[in-house]
Design a protein around this motif. Structure first.
Motif, PDB file in Angstrom:
ATOM      1  N   GLU A  11       4.003   6.025  -5.326  1.00 16.14           N
ATOM      2  CA  GLU A  11       3.959   6.137  -6.786  1.00 16.14           C
ATOM      3  C   GLU A  11       2.953   7.189  -7.236  1.00 16.14           C
ATOM      4  O   GLU A  11       3.154   7.859  -8.240  1.00 16.14           O
ATOM      5  CB  GLU A  11       3.605   4.784  -7.408  1.00 16.14           C
ATOM      6  CG  GLU A  11       4.728   3.782  -7.374  1.00 16.14           C
ATOM      7  CD  GLU A  11       4.320   2.431  -7.931  1.00 16.14           C
ATOM      8  OE1 GLU A  11       3.281   2.350  -8.637  1.00 16.14           O
ATOM      9  OE2 GLU A  11       5.034   1.453  -7.655  1.00 16.14           O
ATOM     10  N   LYS A  12       1.876   7.317  -6.489  1.00 20.10           N
ATOM     11  CA  LYS A  12       0.840   8.293  -6.841  1.00 20.10           C
ATOM     12  C   LYS A  12       1.116   9.673  -6.253  1.00 20.10           C
ATOM     13  O   LYS A  12       0.343  10.599  -6.437  1.00 20.10           O
ATOM     14  CB  LYS A  12      -0.526   7.796  -6.386  1.00 20.10           C
ATOM     15  CG  LYS A  12      -0.969   6.577  -7.169  1.00 20.10           C
ATOM     16  CD  LYS A  12      -2.382   6.182  -6.840  1.00 20.10           C
ATOM     17  CE  LYS A  12      -2.768   5.009  -7.731  1.00 20.10           C
ATOM     18  NZ  LYS A  12      -4.171   4.720  -7.701  1.00 20.10           N
ATOM     19  N   GLY A  13       2.214   9.785  -5.503  1.00 20.03           N
ATOM     20  CA  GLY A  13       2.597  11.077  -4.949  1.00 20.03           C
ATOM     21  C   GLY A  13       1.894  11.448  -3.657  1.00 20.03           C
ATOM     22  O   GLY A  13       1.918  12.605  -3.244  1.00 20.03           O
ATOM     23  N   TYR A  14       1.269  10.469  -2.996  1.00 16.39           N
ATOM     24  CA  TYR A  14       0.597  10.749  -1.733  1.00 16.39           C
ATOM     25  C   TYR A  14       1.602  10.825  -0.591  1.00 16.39           C
ATOM     26  O   TYR A  14       2.595  10.095  -0.573  1.00 16.39           O
ATOM     27  CB  TYR A  14      -0.437   9.666  -1.396  1.00 16.39           C
ATOM     28  CG  TYR A  14      -1.588   9.569  -2.374  1.00 16.39           C
ATOM     29  CD1 TYR A  14      -2.289  10.693  -2.778  1.00 16.39           C
ATOM     30  CD2 TYR A  14      -1.971   8.332  -2.884  1.00 16.39           C
ATOM     31  CE1 TYR A  14      -3.351  10.598  -3.667  1.00 16.39           C
ATOM     32  CE2 TYR A  14      -3.032   8.227  -3.783  1.00 16.39           C
ATOM     33  CZ  TYR A  14      -3.712   9.363  -4.157  1.00 16.39           C
ATOM     34  OH  TYR A  14      -4.760   9.274  -5.039  1.00 16.39           O
ATOM     35  N   GLU A  15       1.330  11.680   0.350  1.00 12.12           N
ATOM     36  CA  GLU A  15       2.138  11.743   1.562  1.00 12.12           C
ATOM     37  C   GLU A  15       1.827  10.517   2.409  1.00 12.12           C
ATOM     38  O   GLU A  15       0.663  10.177   2.605  1.00 12.12           O
ATOM     39  CB  GLU A  15       1.807  13.008   2.367  1.00 12.12           C
ATOM     40  CG  GLU A  15       2.228  14.295   1.704  1.00 12.12           C
ATOM     41  CD  GLU A  15       3.735  14.485   1.701  1.00 12.12           C
ATOM     42  OE1 GLU A  15       4.391  14.042   2.652  1.00 12.12           O
ATOM     43  OE2 GLU A  15       4.238  15.065   0.726  1.00 12.12           O
ATOM     44  N   ILE A  16       2.848   9.845   2.888  1.00 13.89           N
ATOM     45  CA  ILE A  16       2.597   8.676   3.736  1.00 13.89           C
ATOM     46  C   ILE A  16       3.009   8.918   5.181  1.00 13.89           C
ATOM     47  O   ILE A  16       2.772   8.083   6.045  1.00 13.89           O
ATOM     48  CB  ILE A  16       3.300   7.412   3.186  1.00 13.89           C
ATOM     49  CG1 ILE A  16       4.802   7.628   3.072  1.00 13.89           C
ATOM     50  CG2 ILE A  16       2.702   7.013   1.856  1.00 13.89           C
ATOM     51  CD1 ILE A  16       5.567   6.382   2.755  1.00 13.89           C
ATOM     52  N   GLU A  17       3.608  10.059   5.414  1.00 18.74           N
ATOM     53  CA  GLU A  17       3.959  10.424   6.784  1.00 18.74           C
ATOM     54  C   GLU A  17       3.438  11.821   7.042  1.00 18.74           C
ATOM     55  O   GLU A  17       3.319  12.633   6.141  1.00 18.74           O
ATOM     56  CB  GLU A  17       5.472  10.372   6.991  1.00 18.74           C
ATOM     57  CG  GLU A  17       6.028   8.970   6.915  1.00 18.74           C
ATOM     58  CD  GLU A  17       7.487   8.913   7.301  1.00 18.74           C
ATOM     59  OE1 GLU A  17       7.938   9.791   8.052  1.00 18.74           O
ATOM     60  OE2 GLU A  17       8.155   7.980   6.855  1.00 18.74           O
ATOM     61  N   GLY A  18       3.128  12.091   8.265  1.00 22.42           N
ATOM     62  CA  GLY A  18       2.645  13.415   8.615  1.00 22.42           C
ATOM     63  C   GLY A  18       2.696  13.601  10.114  1.00 22.42           C
ATOM     64  O   GLY A  18       2.968  12.666  10.860  1.00 22.42           O
ATOM     65  N   SER A  19       2.456  14.800  10.528  1.00 22.31           N
ATOM     66  CA  SER A  19       2.390  15.068  11.961  1.00 22.31           C
ATOM     67  C   SER A  19       0.968  15.499  12.288  1.00 22.31           C
ATOM     68  O   SER A  19       0.373  16.292  11.559  1.00 22.31           O
ATOM     69  CB  SER A  19       3.386  16.150  12.363  1.00 22.31           C
ATOM     70  OG  SER A  19       3.101  17.351  11.674  1.00 22.31           O
ATOM     71  N   MET A  41       0.826  -1.176   0.000  1.00 27.44           N
ATOM     72  CA  MET A  41       0.000   0.000   0.000  1.00 27.44           C
ATOM     73  C   MET A  41       0.883   1.256   0.000  1.00 27.44           C
ATOM     74  O   MET A  41       0.590   2.212  -0.705  1.00 27.44           O
ATOM     75  CB  MET A  41      -0.907  -0.028   1.220  1.00 27.44           C
ATOM     76  CG  MET A  41      -1.846   1.151   1.282  1.00 27.44           C
ATOM     77  SD  MET A  41      -3.129   1.011   2.533  1.00 27.44           S
ATOM     78  CE  MET A  41      -2.226   1.388   4.001  1.00 27.44           C
ATOM     79  N   TYR A  42       1.968   1.224   0.801  1.00 29.56           N
ATOM     80  CA  TYR A  42       2.833   2.400   0.853  1.00 29.56           C
ATOM     81  C   TYR A  42       3.507   2.674  -0.491  1.00 29.56           C
ATOM     82  O   TYR A  42       3.620   3.824  -0.917  1.00 29.56           O
ATOM     83  CB  TYR A  42       3.886   2.247   1.954  1.00 29.56           C
ATOM     84  CG  TYR A  42       3.315   2.368   3.343  1.00 29.56           C
ATOM     85  CD1 TYR A  42       2.809   3.584   3.792  1.00 29.56           C
ATOM     86  CD2 TYR A  42       3.283   1.286   4.197  1.00 29.56           C
ATOM     87  CE1 TYR A  42       2.272   3.708   5.060  1.00 29.56           C
ATOM     88  CE2 TYR A  42       2.751   1.397   5.475  1.00 29.56           C
ATOM     89  CZ  TYR A  42       2.245   2.607   5.902  1.00 29.56           C
ATOM     90  OH  TYR A  42       1.718   2.718   7.158  1.00 29.56           O
ATOM     91  N   GLU A  43       3.938   1.615  -1.174  1.00 28.91           N
ATOM     92  CA  GLU A  43       4.575   1.788  -2.474  1.00 28.91           C
ATOM     93  C   GLU A  43       3.615   2.419  -3.474  1.00 28.91           C
ATOM     94  O   GLU A  43       3.978   3.310  -4.228  1.00 28.91           O
ATOM     95  CB  GLU A  43       5.074   0.438  -2.990  1.00 28.91           C
ATOM     96  CG  GLU A  43       6.240  -0.108  -2.196  1.00 28.91           C
ATOM     97  CD  GLU A  43       6.603  -1.530  -2.604  1.00 28.91           C
ATOM     98  OE1 GLU A  43       6.029  -2.049  -3.587  1.00 28.91           O
ATOM     99  OE2 GLU A  43       7.462  -2.116  -1.923  1.00 28.91           O
ATOM    100  N   GLU A  44       2.375   1.941  -3.471  1.00 37.71           N
ATOM    101  CA  GLU A  44       1.348   2.484  -4.363  1.00 37.71           C
ATOM    102  C   GLU A  44       1.100   3.962  -4.053  1.00 37.71           C
ATOM    103  O   GLU A  44       0.991   4.792  -4.955  1.00 37.71           O
ATOM    104  CB  GLU A  44       0.055   1.682  -4.214  1.00 37.71           C
ATOM    105  CG  GLU A  44      -1.058   2.132  -5.111  1.00 37.71           C
ATOM    106  CD  GLU A  44      -1.010   1.531  -6.501  1.00 37.71           C
ATOM    107  OE1 GLU A  44      -1.684   2.076  -7.380  1.00 37.71           O
ATOM    108  OE2 GLU A  44      -0.295   0.530  -6.699  1.00 37.71           O
ATOM    109  N   ALA A  45       1.023   4.292  -2.780  1.00 35.27           N
ATOM    110  CA  ALA A  45       0.790   5.686  -2.376  1.00 35.27           C
ATOM    111  C   ALA A  45       1.949   6.574  -2.824  1.00 35.27           C
ATOM    112  O   ALA A  45       1.724   7.679  -3.326  1.00 35.27           O
ATOM    113  CB  ALA A  45       0.591   5.773  -0.873  1.00 35.27           C
TER     114      ALA A  45
END
Length: 111
Positions: free
Chosen positions: A7-15, A1-5
């Motif tokens: 690839e699509k340019g989604y942020e996978i980390e945040g505060s 899921m993280y790889e797909e995100a």
């Protein structure tokens, strides 16, 4: 899921800031919420606490909510009800939920 995100340019980390809750000293004990009912877009929703298994059973429009695959009743440990503004934002049914401005205070009925 993280790889797909990624690839699509989604942020996978945040505060994120956690929700603030009352301190132990601020909590006011009330009656047990053994039967919680509210209306959701014209549809009555109900959670009934079963003391034998210490779970809430959910009802939607008077019908017990069950798992689609197994037909088993949905049993819930905790119910968190938040009244706030929300709207459907796309054809997939995703919602924008306002978690910033607050909402009404829900008081569970006795019984």
């Amino acid at each position: 899921m993280y790889e797909e995100a990624e690839e699509k340019g989604y942020e996978i980390e945040g505060s994120y800031s956690p929700f603030s809750f009352l301190s132990t000293e601020e909590v006011v004990e009330g009656d047990p919420a053994t039967n919680v009912q509210f209306d959701y877009i014209g549809n009555p929703i109900q959670y009934i606490y079963e003391s034998t298994n210490e779970k809430y059973i959910r009802y939607d429009g008077g019908t017990e909510t069950t798992e689609k695959a197994t037909g088993e009743e949905v049993e819930i440990d905790n119910v968190f009800i938040l009244e706030t503004a929300h709207e459907v934002v796309d054809n997939a049914g995703r919602r924008e939920i306002d978690l910033q401005s607050g909402g009404g205070r829900f008081i569970a009925p006795k019984g």
